[in-house]
Design a protein around this motif. Structure first.
Motif, PDB file in Angstrom:
ATOM      1  N   GLN A   1     -54.406  -3.538 -22.975  1.00 20.43           N
ATOM      2  CA  GLN A   1     -55.715  -3.866 -23.542  1.00 20.43           C
ATOM      3  C   GLN A   1     -55.756  -3.611 -25.046  1.00 20.43           C
ATOM      4  OE1 GLN A   1     -59.386  -3.035 -21.403  1.00 20.43           O
ATOM      5  NE2 GLN A   1     -58.212  -2.093 -19.761  1.00 20.43           N
TER       6      GLN A   1
ATOM      7  N   GLY B   1     -58.734   2.232 -19.801  1.00 21.08           N
ATOM      8  CA  GLY B   1     -59.583   1.161 -20.314  1.00 21.08           C
ATOM      9  C   GLY B   1     -60.850   1.667 -20.964  1.00 21.08           C
TER      10      GLY B   1
ATOM     11  N   SER C   1     -52.313   0.408 -19.150  1.00 16.34           N
ATOM     12  CA  SER C   1     -53.639  -0.110 -19.445  1.00 16.34           C
ATOM     13  C   SER C   1     -53.970   0.015 -20.928  1.00 16.34           C
ATOM     14  CB  SER C   1     -54.688   0.641 -18.615  1.00 16.34           C
ATOM     15  OG  SER C   1     -55.994   0.258 -18.986  1.00 16.34           O
TER      16      SER C   1
ATOM     17  N   TYR D   1     -62.183  -9.217 -18.393  1.00 12.54           N
ATOM     18  CA  TYR D   1     -61.204  -8.180 -18.729  1.00 12.54           C
ATOM     19  C   TYR D   1     -60.919  -8.105 -20.227  1.00 12.54           C
ATOM     20  CZ  TYR D   1     -57.268  -5.044 -17.803  1.00 12.54           C
ATOM     21  OH  TYR D   1     -56.435  -3.960 -17.755  1.00 12.54           O
ATOM     22  N   VAL D   2     -60.755  -9.250 -20.884  1.00 15.97           N
ATOM     23  CA  VAL D   2     -60.383  -9.249 -22.313  1.00 15.97           C
ATOM     24  C   VAL D   2     -61.396  -9.991 -23.172  1.00 15.97           C
ATOM     25  CG1 VAL D   2     -57.933  -9.063 -21.763  1.00 15.97           C
ATOM     26  CG2 VAL D   2     -58.937 -11.326 -22.076  1.00 15.97           C
TER      27      VAL D   2
ATOM     28  N   ASN E   1     -65.069  -1.138 -18.262  1.00 17.45           N
ATOM     29  CA  ASN E   1     -63.979  -0.379 -17.639  1.00 17.45           C
ATOM     30  C   ASN E   1     -64.509   0.764 -16.786  1.00 17.45           C
ATOM     31  OD1 ASN E   1     -61.069  -1.208 -18.575  1.00 17.45           O
ATOM     32  ND2 ASN E   1     -62.364  -1.487 -20.371  1.00 17.45           N
TER      33      ASN E   1
END
Length: 552
Positions: free
Chosen positions: A362, A477, A358, A36-37, A156
């Motif tokens: 992010q 995202g 989101s 995710y990151v 994403n």
């Protein structure tokens, strides 16, 4: 006809069986962090400048210090190299020429007081970092910097498409089957990322990883909430998300110890091979088995649950047969999400809040990869604030309600982004504090939109409504890398101004939603449309009930 929740009251709603399931699934939640990151560390952008042949030899001959070399040979060097020309342009001169002056090299090469011509970086770049990232390996800077945006947008986009596909697999073939297949696919993609040699293949595999990884995390969330009793369901869901925050801390430590992106990718992928052992230590969801008419298998799991929890299953539950209520069943459609005024308002506001949450969440993380401070410490501090965020949610949602804490968290996030943009770079510690406050606010907002969404739709369109609204999270995202990495080249804090507008608008819109504290989940469209009138009526009934004894 008793329900599974009735049986859980006797065999344990959150005892040893559920705690074991919860623990092993929390490991899965924490392992989702690098996907995710991961762009923060995989795509770290170090200070860079054009490589100019002959500069190193000239510097050695003249005895320049590193700073003197940069001042003499890099355009517009201001001590930090923050301008576009200092990073992406070089002097079009021959540093290998004879007779170059050590005190005024450009003057001796150009002459007549003319400015030295500038050109592109034809021979690559020099990066000020001891490690490696996607950026340094594939030179994703200057004219090719958009390729880093595409790397994160690809995952994403995978989330967006995969949430539908994996959701269908989980409903059709079961939560456990879905978990195991997506875990295996995620392992394969993670290992392939370590060895593929080209940027194009990395983007393709990153997309495939997104296709399965978020669905895997969501299947774990569904399973952990389906094996516990109703009164623990929301708390367990929040703690499952908090496990993701623990993963942030672990990932930060591993990235600090391993500053090379391929070795880092391998290090965070290999431990997930142990998740394949879930085949033996995780149950299938008894709720899903019941929905599929597999009552015998569901009761087998319930008996095992009672045994592990050291509880006795009452005899009148032993041979129970569950029946699905399908009388009056309605077929949901997209039109139902906007057909009536209250549901239409709920849908539009929830879609915007999924999107804004989101982008802010992010985006604030991505900004750390291009910030001037210590990336690892900044990431650590911002991850730590997610724990008080979860605690505040648990404390306030049943006391204060949902709407006001949710609105305030969005407003705080937006205001903190504005303050962070206005604070000078010289006061980095204060800038970091306000950024962390913003991160805490948007973490609360993100976690609250997850469960409030389920409380604002009637039963027959609840899954459809949540799926459509949450898809805007993945749309955000896809867009946010371009917001962060493109706007930061115009002005370093310009993305924060965009985040401010999104956050403040989201907070204002939340105030237009109804409060759902103490409210039974709506069953029909009429329940949603008449909610305000029903709330007023309920208040009057309570008042009469309290006052009536005084007249007796």
């Amino acid at each position: 006809m008793p329900t599974l929740d009735d049986i859980l009251e006797h065999v344990g709603e959150f005892d040893r069986f559920q705690k074991q399931t919860f623990f092993v699934l929390c490991l899965l939640s924490a392992a989702f962090t690098p996907v995710y990151v991961g762009v923060v560390f995989f795509g770290f952008v170090p200070e860079h400048r054009c490589f100019s042949p002959g500069v190193a030899e000239l510097s050695q001959r003249c005895g320049w210090s590193p700073e003197e070399q940069l001042n003499h040979t890099v355009p517009e060097w201001d001590g930090r190299g923050s301008s576009y020309n200092s990073r992406c342009r070089r002097y079009e001169v021959d540093w290998n020429a004879t007779g170059v002056s050590c005190t005024d090299p450009l003057g001796s090469l150009v002459g007549d007081g003319r400015a030295a011509p500038l050109g592109p970086c034809r021979d690559g770049w020099v990066y000020d970092t001891p490690g490696s990232s996607l950026v340094t390996e594939f030179d994703l800077v200057c004219e090719d910097s958009w390729k880093l945006d595409l790397f994160q947008s690809a995952v994403n986009a995978g989330f967006l498409i995969g949430s539908v596909i994996i959701g269908y697999i989980a409903d059709r073939f079961g939560r456990k089957f879905c978990l195991l297949t997506t875990i295996f696919a995620n392992i394969i993609c993670g290992i392939l990322l370590v060895f593929v040699p080209t940027y194009l293949w990395i983007v393709i595999i990153r997309f495939l990883q997104g296709l399965v990884s978020k669905g895997c995390w969501t299947a774990g969330y569904i399973l952990v909430t389906e094996v516990v009793g109703p009164q623990y369901r929301r708390t367990v869901g929040i703690l499952y998300q908090m496990a993701f925050s623990v993963g942030l801390l672990v990932f930060d430590g591993i990235a600090y110890a391993i500053p090379h992106w391929r070795w880092l990718q391998l290090t965070v992928t290999l431990p997930t091979c142990f998740f394949l052992l879930y085949y033996w230590c995780l149950p299938e969801s008894p709720r899903w088995l019941i929905s599929q008419g597999k009552n015998d298998k569901a009761m087998k799991i319930v008996r095992n649950m009672a045994k592990k929890n050291q509880k006795k299953l009452p005899s009148h539950f032993e041979d129970i047969k569950f029946e699905e209520e399908d009388c009056g069943k309605q077929n949901p459609s997209l039109i139902d999400l906007v057909r009536t005024p209250q549901i239409r308002k709920n849908t539009l506001i929830l879609m915007y809040n999924w999107f804004s949450s989101s982008v802010l969440y992010q985006g604030l993380i991505m900004l750390m990869g291009v910030a001037a401070g210590n990336m690892y410490l900044d990431f650590l501090y911002s991850a730590l604030v997610e724990f008080p965020a979860a605690f505040i949610i648990i404390v306030t949602i049943e006391r204060v309600g949902r709407r006001y804490p949710w609105a305030v968290s969005n407003l705080v996030a937006g205001a903190a982004c504005l303050l962070t943009a206005l604070i000078p770079e010289d006061i980095h510690w204060l800038k970091m504090i306000t950024a962390c406050i913003g991160r805490m606010g948007i973490t609360m907002a993100f976690e609250m939109v997850c469960f409030v969404s389920t409380e604002l739709y009637p039963t027959y369109i609840r899954n459809l409504g949540v799926m459509i609204c949450s898809s805007l999270c993945d749309v955000g995202g896809v867009i946010v890398p371009f917001i962060v990495y493109r706007l930061v080249e115009v002005w370093h804090d310009l993305p924060l101004i965009v985040f401010t507008i999104l956050g403040l608008t989201a907070g204002g819109l939340v105030l237009l939603l109804p409060e759902t504290k103490g409210r039974v989940l709506p069953e029909t469209v009429e329940d949603v449309e008449n909610f305000h009138r029903q709330s007023a009526s309920k208040g009057k009934k309570i008042y009469l009930h309290v006052r009536s004894p005084e007249h007796n």
